[in-house]
Design an enzyme around this catalytic site. Structure first.
Site, PDB file in Angstrom:
ATOM      1  N   CYS A 116      -5.440  -6.663  -3.629  1.00 42.82           N
ATOM      2  CA  CYS A 116      -5.299  -8.055  -3.188  1.00 42.82           C
ATOM      3  C   CYS A 116      -4.799  -8.932  -4.337  1.00 42.82           C
ATOM      4  O   CYS A 116      -3.921  -9.769  -4.153  1.00 42.82           O
ATOM      5  CB  CYS A 116      -6.647  -8.572  -2.669  1.00 42.82           C
ATOM      6  N   CYS A 117      -5.365  -8.710  -5.531  1.00 46.58           N
ATOM      7  CA  CYS A 117      -4.922  -9.470  -6.705  1.00 46.58           C
ATOM      8  C   CYS A 117      -3.446  -9.210  -7.000  1.00 46.58           C
ATOM      9  O   CYS A 117      -2.716 -10.112  -7.411  1.00 46.58           O
ATOM     10  CB  CYS A 117      -5.764  -9.104  -7.927  1.00 46.58           C
ATOM     11  N   CYS A 199     -10.202 -17.652  -6.736  1.00 44.58           N
ATOM     12  CA  CYS A 199     -10.134 -17.783  -5.286  1.00 44.58           C
ATOM     13  C   CYS A 199     -11.528 -18.090  -4.733  1.00 44.58           C
ATOM     14  O   CYS A 199     -12.530 -17.576  -5.240  1.00 44.58           O
ATOM     15  CB  CYS A 199      -9.598 -16.502  -4.663  1.00 44.58           C
ATOM     16  N   CYS A 202     -13.940 -15.269  -3.883  1.00 49.08           N
ATOM     17  CA  CYS A 202     -14.203 -14.371  -5.009  1.00 49.08           C
ATOM     18  C   CYS A 202     -14.917 -15.057  -6.167  1.00 49.08           C
ATOM     19  O   CYS A 202     -15.031 -14.490  -7.260  1.00 49.08           O
ATOM     20  CB  CYS A 202     -12.894 -13.765  -5.520  1.00 49.08           C
ATOM     21  N   CYS A 226      -8.273  -9.747 -13.177  1.00 48.56           N
ATOM     22  CA  CYS A 226      -7.427  -9.510 -11.998  1.00 48.56           C
ATOM     23  C   CYS A 226      -6.172  -8.711 -12.357  1.00 48.56           C
ATOM     24  O   CYS A 226      -5.451  -8.257 -11.479  1.00 48.56           O
ATOM     25  CB  CYS A 226      -7.013 -10.839 -11.371  1.00 48.56           C
TER      26      CYS A 226
END
Length: 230
Positions: A116-117, A199, A202, A226
């Protein structure tokens, strides 16, 4: 000037002088600064604005930010009369990720979180750094073990540019004083225990005594990175 001497020159100056020196030393080259609107980034943004340096500022919008971060972005642009370019993730890449793994796949595994990162941060960063000779960051050595030994100046061979960390030697008290002395706008979430803000899904507030980055990806045991500054 040799890199070692360049490091000494940077370390001998205060923040605005460091920014001015970078702008002058690399005059004619594309110099960029990546801001996520954290306290460190806000200090550097103020220094760039105060010295009127020809340094481009950009941010990465992952699509999962806190509303407070967007409000701070607008406030910062207005206060300093600057422009900040926003880079978004690829629509197709995000759609593919969500279709295959859902909106919250990052909670399942470290591998999913890094995926996702990559989609939301790493790929947009590559576009943001295209053509740049110098990349300025807001990293500080005491933020994490991964950053403890980072120098103020380093050559990023994979990206073929100089990476400069003008606050790498600052402790938090020095940062706090600079922010206060210069009346620099900050994210109100900092007063609610959010020290390192990423985010929204997170990031959580930390308790007294916890490591500053304990609130990032709190559900996993990792280096709390990340990949942007691996």
């Amino acid at each position: 000037m040799a890199p070692a001497n360049l490091e000494k020159e940077l370390l001998s100056r205060n923040l605005p002088e460091r920014i001015q020196f970078i702008a002058e030393y690399f005059a004619g080259e594309k110099i960029v600064f990546s801001s996520s609107f954290g306290q460190e980034d806000q200090a550097i943004t103020q220094a760039i604005a105060s010295t009127k340096s020809n340094i481009e500022i950009f941010t990465l919008d992952t699509g999962r930010q806190f509303q407070e971060s967007y409000e701070l972005m607008d406030l910062t642009i207005k206060k300093y009369g600057i422009s900040i370019q926003t880079f978004f993730p690829s629509t197709l890449a995000v759609e593919k990720l969500v279709a295959e793994k859902g909106f919250n796949s990052f909670y399942v595994s470290v591998e999913n979180r890094k995926e996702c990162c990559f989609v939301r941060k790493m790929e947009p960063l590559s576009r943001a750094l295209k053509g740049a000779k110098v990349w300025i960051t807001g990293l500080r050595a005491e933020q994490s073990e991964n950053r403890a030994d980072m120098p103020i100046l380093e050559w990023d061979d994979s990206r073929q540019l100089f990476k400069i960390n003008p606050l790498i030697d600052w402790d938090f008290s020095t940062l706090e004083k600079y922010l206060k002395d210069h009346k620099i706008p900050q994210n109100p979430l900092h007063k609610k225990g959010f020290i390192s803000i990423g985010c929204a899904p997170c990031t959580r507030a930390i308790s007294e005594g916890e490591h500053p980055r304990a609130g990032r990806w709190w559900w996993e045991n990792s280096q709390k990175e990340c990949g942007l500054h691996a």
